[in-house]
Design an enzyme around this catalytic site. Structure first.
Site, PDB file in Angstrom:
ATOM      1  N   GLU A 157     -51.422  -5.014 -30.135  1.00 52.00           N
ATOM      2  CA  GLU A 157     -50.980  -4.252 -28.968  1.00 52.00           C
ATOM      3  C   GLU A 157     -49.878  -4.999 -28.217  1.00 52.00           C
ATOM      4  OE1 GLU A 157     -52.502  -1.199 -26.919  1.00 52.00           O
ATOM      5  OE2 GLU A 157     -52.183  -0.819 -29.038  1.00 52.00           O
ATOM      6  N   LYS A 209     -66.316   2.204 -29.288  1.00 54.28           N
ATOM      7  CA  LYS A 209     -66.343   2.087 -27.830  1.00 54.28           C
ATOM      8  C   LYS A 209     -66.763   3.405 -27.182  1.00 54.28           C
ATOM      9  CE  LYS A 209     -63.296   0.342 -24.126  1.00 54.28           C
ATOM     10  NZ  LYS A 209     -61.905  -0.135 -23.883  1.00 54.28           N
ATOM     11  N   CYS A 243     -64.842  -4.220 -23.495  1.00 56.74           N
ATOM     12  CA  CYS A 243     -64.069  -4.130 -22.247  1.00 56.74           C
ATOM     13  C   CYS A 243     -64.713  -3.213 -21.208  1.00 56.74           C
ATOM     14  CB  CYS A 243     -62.641  -3.694 -22.581  1.00 56.74           C
ATOM     15  SG  CYS A 243     -61.427  -4.049 -21.273  1.00 56.74           S
TER      16      CYS A 243
END
Length: 293
Positions: free
Chosen positions: A52, A123, A155
């Site tokens: 990223e 996620k 996260c």
């Protein structure tokens, strides 16, 4: 004594260069193995291997679609080979996983020292509206033989109390939480890491990306909510040996020798109505035979 020696690598990708990022990651894992031969598990930040780019770009709008891979696939073959080469458990952050139906998930993996994928977690709480990955639907744990059970979170998952509560309910004693936080709400995430550890009596290993990819401040928190280690903002490695028998002790005798939330829930949680979940609390299997209840 049940111990798990971990290394949390607070590091960065080579922005938008997947191959260069892989080579850097693989060398870091090998170096960690050489420097700290007692380490059993290595983990890195969220989406590291997706390379990223920085928050303010420039970043291709279709980057997620371009780098998404199937699981298993070419990337996981490389991860499995690296884990077997180094004899390590790997939780290599997360990757963009392309499912059979074309949807893309932000997926954390656990790879054994035998080079096998033992867990895959999609996620559940993507950072919306900014993150475009499809939300997952269930939580995941895996066992390290003769040591204990590990849960996976990613996260923003840590901002929802349901995440670590469910992982602990499933028997997790350690939660590995790869993170990619580039913003000042990192301070709130650190509060959540301590709260999640304390209220669920688990270790939380929250490994964030280093500057400039993220704001760092990775932490290792013990099952009483005490920060064992906290990184700065740059690249560094947190090495720690987690005593999983401490989880047993804290759950049986209480945080600070006082607070025993799981035991209390087991006593009469089933009588408490939880309308938001359309049900009540159900004692986990691991607690039912606990004579310290």
């Amino acid at each position: 004594m049940r111990t798990l020696a971990i290394a949390a690598l607070q590091t960065t990708p080579v922005p938008h260069d997947v191959e260069a990022t892989w080579l850097r990651f693989a060398q870091q894992v090998r170096t960690t193995r050489e420097l700290f031969p007692h380490v059993q598990l290595v983990t890195v930040p969220e989406l590291l291997l997706a390379a990223e780019g920085p928050l303010l770009g420039p970043s291709p709008a279709d980057w997620m679609e371009r780098v998404a891979e199937t699981v298993p696939g070419t990337l996981t073959d490389r991860l499995c080979a690296l884990a077997a080469e180094c004899g390590l458990w790997l939780v290599p952050g997360s990757v963009f996983e392309r499912a059979d139906d074309g949807r893309v998930f932000n997926t954390a993996l656990a790879v054994s020292p035998q080079g096998e994928i033992v867990a895959r977690y999609r996620k559940v709480f993507p950072w919306q509206p900014y993150e475009k990955a499809t939300p997952g639907t269930h939580f995941t744990v895996f066992d390290i033989p003769d040591i204990g059970r590990v849960g996976l979170a990613i996260c923003y998952d840590g901002s929802f109390p349901e995440t670590v509560r469910q992982l602990a309910w499933l028997g997790a004693e350690v939660v590995i939480q790869p993170t990619l936080t580039t913003t000042r709400d990192r301070e709130m995430e650190l509060v959540c890491a301590r709260a999640n550890a304390w209220t669920n009596q688990v270790y939380v290993v929250n490994v964030n990306a280093a500057d400039p990819a993220g704001v760092g401040e990775s932490v290792v928190v013990d099952p009483e909510g005490t920060v064992r280690q906290q990184a700065g903002h740059g690249e560094e490695v947190l090495v720690d040996v987690l005593d999983l028998d401490a989880v047993t002790r804290v759950r049986r005798y209480g945080s600070a020798g006082i607070n025993r939330p799981w035991a209390q829930l087991a006593r009469y949680g089933s009588t408490v109505e939880l309308p938001m979940y359309a049900g009540t609390f159900r004692a986990p299997e691991w607690l039912k035979d606990d004579d310290g209840r």
